[in-house]
Enzyme design. Sequence first.
Site, mmCIF file in Angstrom:
data_model
loop_
_atom_site.group_PDB
_atom_site.id
_atom_site.type_symbol
_atom_site.label_atom_id
_atom_site.label_comp_id
_atom_site.label_asym_id
_atom_site.label_seq_id
_atom_site.Cartn_x
_atom_site.Cartn_y
_atom_site.Cartn_z
ATOM 1 N N ASP A 141 0.852 -1.179 0.000
ATOM 2 C CA ASP A 141 0.000 0.000 0.000
ATOM 3 C C ASP A 141 0.895 1.238 0.000
ATOM 4 O O ASP A 141 2.120 1.138 0.135
ATOM 5 C CB ASP A 141 -0.877 0.009 1.252
ATOM 6 C CG ASP A 141 -1.800 -1.203 1.331
ATOM 7 O OD1 ASP A 141 -2.378 -1.578 0.302
ATOM 8 O OD2 ASP A 141 -1.927 -1.767 2.428
ATOM 9 N N TYR A 156 0.386 20.480 0.958
ATOM 10 C CA TYR A 156 1.535 21.107 1.612
ATOM 11 C C TYR A 156 1.481 22.626 1.455
ATOM 12 O O TYR A 156 1.741 23.367 2.387
ATOM 13 C CB TYR A 156 2.815 20.536 0.982
ATOM 14 C CG TYR A 156 4.089 21.230 1.363
ATOM 15 C CD1 TYR A 156 4.673 20.996 2.601
ATOM 16 C CD2 TYR A 156 4.728 22.104 0.486
ATOM 17 C CE1 TYR A 156 5.853 21.617 2.955
ATOM 18 C CE2 TYR A 156 5.918 22.726 0.829
ATOM 19 C CZ TYR A 156 6.473 22.486 2.064
ATOM 20 O OH TYR A 156 7.636 23.100 2.420
ATOM 21 N N MET A 210 7.777 26.574 0.637
ATOM 22 C CA MET A 210 8.068 26.607 2.075
ATOM 23 C C MET A 210 7.594 27.881 2.752
ATOM 24 O O MET A 210 7.262 27.875 3.930
ATOM 25 C CB MET A 210 9.568 26.429 2.318
ATOM 26 C CG MET A 210 9.997 25.002 2.195
ATOM 27 S SD MET A 210 11.749 24.640 2.510
ATOM 28 C CE MET A 210 12.380 25.960 3.440
ATOM 29 N N HIS A 267 6.147 16.712 5.090
ATOM 30 C CA HIS A 267 6.996 16.601 3.899
ATOM 31 C C HIS A 267 7.572 15.212 3.665
ATOM 32 O O HIS A 267 7.765 14.812 2.535
ATOM 33 C CB HIS A 267 8.137 17.620 4.020
ATOM 34 C CG HIS A 267 8.672 18.082 2.722
ATOM 35 N ND1 HIS A 267 9.765 17.505 2.123
ATOM 36 C CD2 HIS A 267 8.250 19.064 1.904
ATOM 37 C CE1 HIS A 267 10.016 18.127 0.989
ATOM 38 N NE2 HIS A 267 9.108 19.078 0.823
#
Length: 118
Positions: free
Chosen positions: A28, A35, A39, A74
């Site tokens: 899996d 996100y 950044m 992340h």
Amino acid sequence: TIVTLKQPVGMAHGLIAPPRSSMPPVEDIVITCEYGPNMDEINEQGGLIYWLQNPGTPEAEWTKRYIGRATGMHRLCVGHFTQTEKLEVLALPVVGKAHDTHSDLTVKLFQQPDDIMG
């Protein structure tokens, strides 16, 4: 297409689902998404983590199951980190706050529930 996600970032794989008696084991996917564009502009409500359950056949649909979330998520790793009974997902963010690359980070560890299919 397995699943459509907004801004997928980190991904790991492993034997998560219980074995099916009529099929060989299949791996899996654990994936993080939403996100943010970069950044400095991370989505502070994002960092969603999902388990994508492999159906075992190419024509069947994958099942998307929510694991949890953390801002700036992340990187992911699937394994046994604190014990050997149940799988765990180690979730590592790259930043903890938008426009602040030096903010504190929340590292999370999720453990496989007793009723994984529930």
